[in-house]
Design a protein around this motif. Structure first.
Motif, PDB file in Angstrom:
ATOM      1  N   ALA A   1      46.441  44.441  -8.919  1.00  0.00           N
ATOM      2  CA  ALA A   1      46.953  43.855  -7.682  1.00  0.00           C
ATOM      3  C   ALA A   1      48.392  43.378  -7.865  1.00  0.00           C
ATOM      4  N   VAL A   2      48.694  42.807  -9.020  1.00  0.00           N
ATOM      5  CA  VAL A   2      50.055  42.334  -9.286  1.00  0.00           C
ATOM      6  C   VAL A   2      51.026  43.509  -9.308  1.00  0.00           C
ATOM      7  N   ASP A   3      50.680  44.571 -10.025  1.00  0.00           N
ATOM      8  CA  ASP A   3      51.573  45.729 -10.098  1.00  0.00           C
ATOM      9  C   ASP A   3      51.798  46.339  -8.714  1.00  0.00           C
ATOM     10  N   GLU A   4      50.719  46.439  -7.933  1.00  0.00           N
ATOM     11  CA  GLU A   4      50.843  47.010  -6.593  1.00  0.00           C
ATOM     12  C   GLU A   4      51.689  46.133  -5.696  1.00  0.00           C
ATOM     13  N   ARG A   5      51.471  44.802  -5.785  1.00  0.00           N
ATOM     14  CA  ARG A   5      52.201  43.887  -4.913  1.00  0.00           C
ATOM     15  C   ARG A   5      53.676  43.845  -5.278  1.00  0.00           C
ATOM     16  N   VAL A   6      53.987  43.840  -6.561  1.00  0.00           N
ATOM     17  CA  VAL A   6      55.389  43.850  -6.983  1.00  0.00           C
ATOM     18  C   VAL A   6      56.078  45.113  -6.463  1.00  0.00           C
ATOM     19  N   ALA A   7      55.411  46.253  -6.577  1.00  0.00           N
ATOM     20  CA  ALA A   7      55.996  47.503  -6.088  1.00  0.00           C
ATOM     21  C   ALA A   7      56.220  47.431  -4.578  1.00  0.00           C
ATOM     22  N   ARG A   8      55.271  46.857  -3.853  1.00  0.00           N
ATOM     23  CA  ARG A   8      55.429  46.757  -2.405  1.00  0.00           C
ATOM     24  C   ARG A   8      56.571  45.815  -2.037  1.00  0.00           C
ATOM     25  N   ILE A   9      56.650  44.672  -2.721  1.00  0.00           N
ATOM     26  CA  ILE A   9      57.723  43.714  -2.436  1.00  0.00           C
ATOM     27  C   ILE A   9      59.079  44.364  -2.666  1.00  0.00           C
ATOM     28  N   GLU A  10      59.193  45.130  -3.737  1.00  0.00           N
ATOM     29  CA  GLU A  10      60.484  45.763  -4.017  1.00  0.00           C
ATOM     30  C   GLU A  10      60.790  46.868  -3.004  1.00  0.00           C
TER      31      GLU A  10
END
Length: 276
Positions: free
Chosen positions: A87-96
């Protein structure tokens, strides 16, 4: 050319990810970064909580795009479980994708389970470390390499003065925060040559829902200020319990160019309670 402005951090154009932004210190940090012009991804496990205040904030400011450094930035709310690495990796990618490369990470998400050490349950211990320590690992690992590629970045972990002094009934919390402190400093050492600064802010007693959950009667705030011999606690020399903004101000300083030559440091914001 440096963007340092005497007496005022300037964060226009920076993208900041703040965990645990639903209330308390995390909310104060996210709001402060926003006021100083940063584009803020305010995240919390309780998505609706952070969405509520972010929507209100954007309505009040007209969702102004950062410009001069004196205008507020943009805030966006995201739900995030820092214990889940996927979830962290996915969310960081989405935020960027949504906001741009992350320049600032502030790790605030935390939980507190209190009990004498021998009475802590396995679940108490596991959850405390999953959020307070492993969560910091997940988010830092997700953003540090990108910061290094760009040659700049700031990571600030909000720990606790309990990480540096034993506390009765707080073994899991203190140990998890101490681990997060050393992890953050190690990341700072590894990434310093790439322009990424990693620091820690260690609050003491701060007027947040977490702090108030420890108060069992109306005399609890007085005991915090005066100390409690039975639990081996000194009082607070400055004779006041911190406001979340006190901690947020320290975090903002460490994120800014005013702290460009500071890394791997542990700044205690506890009114002198640990006598450090």
């Amino acid at each position: 050319m440096s963007d340092r402005v005497p007496g005022r951090p300037r964060l226009a154009g920076r993208v900041a990810l703040v965990t645990g932004a639903g209330q308390g210190i995390g909310e104060a940090v996210a709001r402060s970064l926003h006021v100083l012009g940063a584009t803020v991804a305010a995240t919390d496990l309780r998505g609706p909580t952070v969405t509520t205040w972010v929507d209100e904030l954007n309505r009040d400011t007209g969702d102004t795009t950062p410009g001069t450094g004196t205008e507020p930035g943009v805030a966006r709310a995201y739900q995030l479980d820092v214990t889940d690495r996927h979830a962290v990796d996915e969310r960081v990618a989405r935020i960027e994708r949504d906001l741009g490369p992350i320049d600032i990470l502030v790790n605030v998400a935390g939980v507190l389970r209190t009990a004498p050490a021998a009475e802590l349950t396995d679940e108490d211990w596991s959850l405390t470390f999953a959020v307070n320590t492993t969560g910091v690992f997940h988010t830092s690992r997700a953003v540090a390499p990108g910061m290094a590629e760009r040659g700049a970045g700031s990571i600030v972990t909000v720990a606790s003065n309990a990480a540096g002094i034993p506390r009765t009934g707080m073994a899991a919390y203190a140990a998890s925060k101490a681990a997060a402190v050393m992890f953050t400093k190690c990341v700072g050492l590894e990434y310093a040559r790439h322009g990424v600064r990693c620091n820690v802010v260690a609050p003491g007693s701060t007027d947040t829902p977490m702090q108030r959950s420890l108060w069992t009667d109306d005399e609890a705030p007085r005991r915090v200020l005066e100390g409690d011999l039975a639990t081996y606690r000194t009082g607070i020399p400055l004779a006041r319990i911190a406001d979340p903004q006190d901690v947020a101000d320290a975090v903002v300083f460490l994120c800014s160019e005013q702290a460009r030559h500071i890394t791997m440091q542990d700044l205690y914001v506890d009114g002198g309670a640990t006598l450090r």
